[in-house]
Write an enzyme that holds these catalytic residues in place. Structure first.
Site, short mmCIF file in Angstrom:
data_model
loop_
_atom_site.label_atom_id
_atom_site.label_comp_id
_atom_site.label_asym_id
_atom_site.label_seq_id
_atom_site.Cartn_x
_atom_site.Cartn_y
_atom_site.Cartn_z
CD GLU A 240 -12.21 -13.61 8.58
OE1 GLU A 240 -12.60 -13.43 9.74
OE2 GLU A 240 -11.55 -14.61 8.25
CD GLU B 284 -7.09 -14.76 7.56
OE1 GLU B 284 -7.64 -15.46 8.44
OE2 GLU B 284 -7.08 -13.51 7.59
C1 FCB Z 1 -9.61 -15.01 10.86
C2 FCB Z 1 -8.92 -13.67 10.97
C3 FCB Z 1 -7.45 -13.74 11.29
C4 FCB Z 1 -7.16 -14.82 12.29
C5 FCB Z 1 -7.80 -16.12 11.90
C6 FCB Z 1 -7.53 -17.26 12.83
O1 FCB Z 1 -10.95 -14.85 11.13
O2 FCB Z 1 -9.07 -12.97 9.75
O3 FCB Z 1 -7.05 -12.47 11.71
O4 FCB Z 1 -7.51 -14.42 13.55
O5 FCB Z 1 -9.17 -15.97 11.77
#
Ligand code: FCB
Length: 452
Positions: A163, A352
């Site tokens: 990110e 994620e």
């Molecule tokens: C993302 C992050 C991860 C976590 C999630 C909820 O932005 O990469 O580390 O905090 O959000």
């Protein structure tokens, strides 16, 4: 039953600073997150990653927890300041920890997916300008080479950055994350140097071993105008430009989108882009990781001093998680299909996806997180819809394995499949952990119609 392809990768994810603890042990140097947490008012309750989930000292137990889920892959990050000390020298003890993770995963039949940068920049580099300094990109490539060499042969797949939008625009733009700077010019400069760091690191690792697969993970979301007015539609274009296209176009087309360059005209002339940078950044990726949590409904904010002049609004009548994020799984299908339609083909992973809820231990000692199960099920159904639409989606990683240090929210937000009782460090698999293990065993989820 919605079945996923037999070689679909099921996984779960964590990040070093959020779980490891041992922040001052075995030669680990300070990172910008240590400094940020020690600054009053920056992190809820004054929490920090000093102890976190004590994962550094509970590695074997946690690897067993991973194995019991039955996942095929585990995504974790390497802490740069654990591997390179304040003197700039390699810290062997730090490297050994990651070797132990990788060896332990292999012994349990789980594939490692290594992220090199999940936000914990060494403080010594921030002191020299951090990501606003071009040298940081070169330092990152040197560090990547060290980790790559140490894990050579054991790890096939590396993710350079997690990110970069968050690192740049929340770290240097709105100051909500470390290092907490509030300077739009610094934010855009940081974005470029992060991407350059990705490009240099990818080239370095491929030069060392051409078989190495390299990807990058972006936080992407569909951006939807709040209303049909020209003003809101243009706000959505700008927001999408800064959050999604700035990164996607650089990585997958080798150039920054002209309208985004124009958007930042008053803060920077992009003179930080030098000859050859875009070719490095745009070199073909082996995979693109996508972190998806929610779509963004965006309204024009003409009075804002942020160059994007757009604010996120809540859709009415939609369930929200404890983060205040709307639950809209269909956004994942839209996002994946858009990537297929707008960009050159690249294998995709959802690196994620998950949700925070106010989990509690019940009288029976169990954590029955039915809302998380519903969230994950809905998003897997949405991922399956994208597969049916022909999207080249190779895998899915639940965020997160464990409840952990949720950045500016500290320990208040629980994202884990496994509950962590921070007072005792006891791990309690939630109902969602058993449910996810079942999904993996069955190779799919039930159909949306059956859920209703
Ligand atoms: C993302 C992050 C991860 C976590 C999630 C909820 O932005 O990469 O580390 O905090 O959000």
């Amino acid at each position: 039953m919605l079945r996923f392809p037999p070689d679909f990768v099921w996984g779960t994810a964590t990040a070093a600073y959020q779980i490891e603890g041992a922040a001052q042990d075995d030669g680990r140097a300070a990172s910008i997150w240590d400094t940020f947490c020690a600054t009053p008012g920056k992190v809820r309750n004054g929490d920090s990653g000093l102890v976190a989930c004590d994962h550094y000292y509970r590695l074997d137990e946690d690897l067993d927890v991973i194995a019991r889920l039955g996942v095929g892959a585990y995504r974790f990050s390497v802490s740069w300041p654990r591997v390179v000390g304040d003197d700039g020298r390699v810290n062997q003890k730090g490297l050994d920890f990651y070797r132990r993770i990788v060896d332990g995963l292999h012994r349990r039949g789980v594939r490692p997916l290594v992220t090199l940068y999940h936000w914990d920049l060494p403080q010594r580099l921030e002191d020299r300008g951090g990501w606003t300094a071009r040298d940081t990109a070169a330092e990152f490539a040197d560090y990547a080479r060290v980790v790559h060499e140490a894990l050579a042969g054991e790890v096939e797949e590396f993710t350079t950055l997690n990110e970069p939008w968050v690192s740049a625009f929340m770290g240097y733009g709105n100051g909500m994350h470390a290092p907490g700077r509030t300077d739009q010019r610094a934010a855009v400069t940081a974005a470029h140097h992060l991407l350059l760091g990705h490009g240099l690191a990818a080239a370095a690792m491929r030069a060392a071993d051409p078989r190495t697969k390299v990807g990058v993970t972006l936080n992407l979301s569909p951006v939807v105008p709040f209303s049909d007015t020209d003003a809101d539609r243009d706000a959505a274009r700008r927001y999408d430009g800064q959050q999604n296209r700035l990164f996607l176009d650089a990585l997958l087309r080798g150039k920054y989108p002209a309208d985004v360059v124009e958007l930042f005209r008053d803060v920077t002339d992009f003179a930080f882009v030098r000859d050859g940078d875009m070719a490095l950044i745009g070199a073909p990726l082996d995979h693109l990781g996508i972190n998806y949590y929610r779509p963004n409904l965006v309204m024009d904010e003409p009075g804002s001093d942020d160059p994007v002049r757009a604010g996120v609004r809540m859709p009415p009548g939609v369930e929200v998680t404890s983060m205040g994020w709307p639950v809209q799984p269909e956004g994942l299908t839209d996002l994946l299909v858009r990537l297929r339609d707008d960009y050159q083909p690249v294998p995709l992973y959802v690196t994620e996806n998950g949700a925070a809820f106010d989990d509690v231990i019940g009288a029976d000692g169990e954590v029955d997180d039915q809302r998380r199960i519903a969230y994950l099920r809905g998003h897997l159904q949405a991922a399956h819809a994208a597969l049916r639409a022909g999207v080249d989606l190779r895998g899915y990683f639940v965020w997160s394995l464990l409840d952990n240090f949720e950045w500016a929210e500290g320990y208040a937000k629980r994202f884990g499949l496994v509950y962590v009782d921070y007072a005792t460090q006891r791990r309690i698999p939630k109902s969602s952990a058993r449910w996810y293990a079942g999904v993996i065993r069955d190779g799919g989820v039930e159909n949306a119609d059956e859920t209703r």
